[in-house]
Design an enzyme around this catalytic site. Sequence first.
Site, mmCIF file in Angstrom:
data_model
loop_
_atom_site.group_PDB
_atom_site.id
_atom_site.type_symbol
_atom_site.label_atom_id
_atom_site.label_comp_id
_atom_site.label_asym_id
_atom_site.label_seq_id
_atom_site.Cartn_x
_atom_site.Cartn_y
_atom_site.Cartn_z
ATOM 1 N N GLY A 54 0.717 -1.536 -0.424
ATOM 2 C CA GLY A 54 -0.079 0.079 -0.030
ATOM 3 C C GLY A 54 1.062 1.340 0.303
ATOM 4 N N ASP A 244 -1.298 4.827 -6.483
ATOM 5 C CA ASP A 244 -0.294 4.542 -5.861
ATOM 6 C C ASP A 244 0.556 5.501 -7.106
ATOM 7 O OD1 ASP A 244 -1.181 1.965 -5.689
ATOM 8 O OD2 ASP A 244 0.245 1.712 -5.273
HETATM 9 O O1 MRU Z 1 0.842 -3.656 -4.476
HETATM 10 P P1 MRU Z 1 0.229 -3.243 -3.446
HETATM 11 O O2 MRU Z 1 -0.697 -4.275 -2.689
HETATM 12 O O3 MRU Z 1 1.109 -2.429 -2.453
HETATM 13 O O4 MRU Z 1 -0.922 -2.273 -4.168
HETATM 14 C C1 MRU Z 1 -1.821 -1.535 -3.867
HETATM 15 C C2 MRU Z 1 -2.686 -0.770 -4.178
HETATM 16 O O5 MRU Z 1 -2.571 -0.686 -5.482
HETATM 17 C C3 MRU Z 1 -3.467 0.601 -3.209
HETATM 18 O O6 MRU Z 1 -4.871 0.941 -4.404
HETATM 19 C C4 MRU Z 1 -2.883 1.789 -3.218
HETATM 20 O O7 MRU Z 1 -1.366 1.804 -2.477
HETATM 21 C C5 MRU Z 1 -3.145 3.049 -2.643
HETATM 22 S S1 MRU Z 1 -3.266 2.390 -0.623
HETATM 23 C C6 MRU Z 1 -3.951 3.106 -0.012
#
Ligand code: MRU
Length: 353
Positions: A54, A244
């Site tokens: 996240g 992200d």
């Molecule tokens: O691969 P991840 O689990 O880190 O991806 C996370 C996401 O795509 C979330 O939607 C994003 O980081 C927003 S978290 C508030």
Amino acid sequence: MTGNPTVPYPPTVEYVDGVVVLLDQAALPEAEQYVRCEDWQRVARAISDLEVRGAPAIGVAAAFGLALAADGSDAGSAAELLAELAGVADALIATRPTAVNLAWAVEVVVAEAQASGGGSADDVRRTVGNCAQRLAAEDLATCRAIGDAGAGLLVGVDEVITHCNAGALATVGYGTALGVIRSAHRDNPDLHVWADETRPVLQGARLTAFELGRDGIACTVIADGAAASVLRGAGVGAAIVGADRIAANGDVANKIGTYGLAVAARHHGVPFYVAAPLSTIDPDTPDGSVIEIEQRPAAEVAEYRGRAITPVGTAVHNPAFDVTPAYLVDAIITEVGVLRAPYGQAIAEALGR
Ligand code: MRU
């Protein structure tokens, strides 16, 4: 553990008594266990291996990684310590390329460390530790502000759909997209969440269902392929996701599958919202076409719990994120309010540029 007033389990990430403690998100929901990082290299591995994940959470974890590196270093001068930290910063930033919060948090800590470099090595250590703790506290406050800013968009909405996990687990606490849902749920306890399972790592099935369940918010997990028919027939009033990286023109990089959800939402006339802190907006990224998309190991797609689910030798393409063009985004919810198109202008104003 200091406890977290917003969710009924301890913070996703904290730095206590010289140890970075992470709620192990690779193990959820089967096991609620913690990863204890005693050096920054272990923090870097936890980020790469999705034990912490996240965008905001990996930013804070990396900031704590720098604090760990500073506290563990026997550098005798500020200059020596700053040189060491520059190398650690590069290594932490390299762990995951798409989420800009990671580089942002590391750069904030390094800049403050450099500004204190006129003093002793201990001055630098103190500055790094204080800065990392401040970023963690700010993340929690920012998420609450995002939640409250976005709740108005869900007035009169009883059914909402989300993708991946943009919740307390993806931040220090409260969450971005799930923060908006939490704030809306305060006023409308009937609010029900459709959670895309989010292949291949299953952040929706494993993590969103876990934290909404703990919070008493009704949630139904669906296969990603079921989202379009749910948007057509289940009375869904809004789709809401995290991000992200948001480019200067409003294009949004988020978990793979977000783009498809946005297309389906537009097709069915359902508003598509993105909730994210300003630290997710990268003014140096003009549009989504130049965002580096992290490629993850083939095994995430080709295996399930260590067992092959494709024939040996099958080609696999596993981008962790996709880009949703700004024209599919009905609003970007930030801690300073709700931004609407044209996003170039709204983003520049929100960033004070
Ligand atoms: O691969 P991840 O689990 O880190 O991806 C996370 C996401 O795509 C979330 O939607 C994003 O980081 C927003 S978290 C508030």
